[in-house]
Design an enzyme around this catalytic site. Sequence first.
Site, PDB file in Angstrom:
ATOM      1  N   HIS A 255     -30.027 -46.803   4.507  1.00 40.83           N
ATOM      2  CA  HIS A 255     -31.416 -46.185   4.297  1.00 40.83           C
ATOM      3  C   HIS A 255     -32.492 -47.194   3.381  1.00 40.83           C
ATOM      4  O   HIS A 255     -33.605 -47.269   3.468  1.00 40.83           O
ATOM      5  CB  HIS A 255     -31.344 -44.978   3.346  1.00 40.83           C
TER       6      HIS A 255
ATOM      7  N   SER B 160     -31.100 -43.961  11.110  1.00 40.88           N
ATOM      8  CA  SER B 160     -31.646 -43.804   9.610  1.00 40.88           C
ATOM      9  C   SER B 160     -32.303 -45.033   9.063  1.00 40.88           C
ATOM     10  O   SER B 160     -33.257 -44.611   8.473  1.00 40.88           O
ATOM     11  CB  SER B 160     -30.485 -43.118   8.702  1.00 40.88           C
TER      12      SER B 160
END
Length: 399
Positions: free
Chosen positions: A258, A206
């Site tokens: 993230h 991610s």
Amino acid sequence: MAGAGEEGGPPQQSDVRISVNSRRVSNTVHPLDGQTPPLSSSTPTSLPAPPPPGYREIKHFKKWFSWLIPGFVVANVVMFVITMYVNNCPKNSVSCVAGFLGRFSFQPFKENPLLGPSSTTLQKLGALDVSKVVHEHQGWRLITCMWLHGGVFHLLANMLSLLVIGIRVEQEFGFVRIGLLYVISGLGGSLFSALFLQSNISVGASGALFGLLGGMLSELITNWSIYANKVVSLVTLVVIVAINLAVGLLPHVDNFAHIGGFLSGFLLGFVFLIRPQFSWVSQRYALQTYSSSSPKHKFKAYQCILWVLSLILLIVGFTLGLVLLLRGVDLNDHCSWCHYMSCVPTSRWSCNTQPVSCMSDQVGGQLTLTCSNNGKTKTYSLQSPSPSQIQGLCSQLCR
């Protein structure tokens, strides 16, 4: 956008045409002085006309063949298969999901709702474990965790996103720049996560994916002048990023990775994804007989300023982050509200991410476990259970 022939007339008519192949501008031929010769009536309309004399394709805007991003997808899938092989649920757990898959079957839903391996297996294969990075000098985990996934759902979500986003940007900028952006952004995401989430392991691509999104945003900013629908492109990209970051506020999602990946990719985009201004490209690809009274610079001033500032911030940020990590600094001790960036507690879920632990007592064929997190106790009929079996039962009991 016009060709460079607008400023200062050339000494003689040139017959150079440059083709731009880019998602930002239409695939048209921009003449640099002179007229496009008409098609001959004898030329069959079903066949493409031969390129006119002096026709060149601008390499700065050409489409690349995308092979690296699909290669990354294959590598992630292969690593997941290897992970499930090593996990061997029937041997190391009391019960499994999809038992017909044999040693590739999944851990129980209570232990891993993503249809995947145990945390012990992920840790063994290179998951990000801050204690091992700091105290056992296993810094390689900052990279290896990018290639591991917690389950089938986790893998599918990341790989589909990687294909949709990655192939497009690789076609635009080539495998070298996109490969570096992907890996460095993933490292930035792991580093940022390690400075905040130090009690649990972390895996997934991610951070690298958000790095690609961050790179797309900075690329739009630094190459602003060559976009046709600037505002629409900017708003669309910002909304996509905001939605994905909002999803990261749910429990059991590492939003710190993230955020770290996005910030790294955003700065890297100013360094790797810079485009020369179109007027300079036009001049460069004109015939040598063409001269301009006012030669253009390759990059605009704001592009150069952003390039320098971003490179400085990247070097300082990564250096500072690594120093703090290796010293065992927990940034939550210096930021009381930062944990809300990864999870916001509500009446429906808790953000408690403390690792589970249990007290075990084996009497004959009876194993009694007591969860240290919630105080629950349960007895199992097991004869000489393995440590991995006990850990799996503990995870189910404490959830």
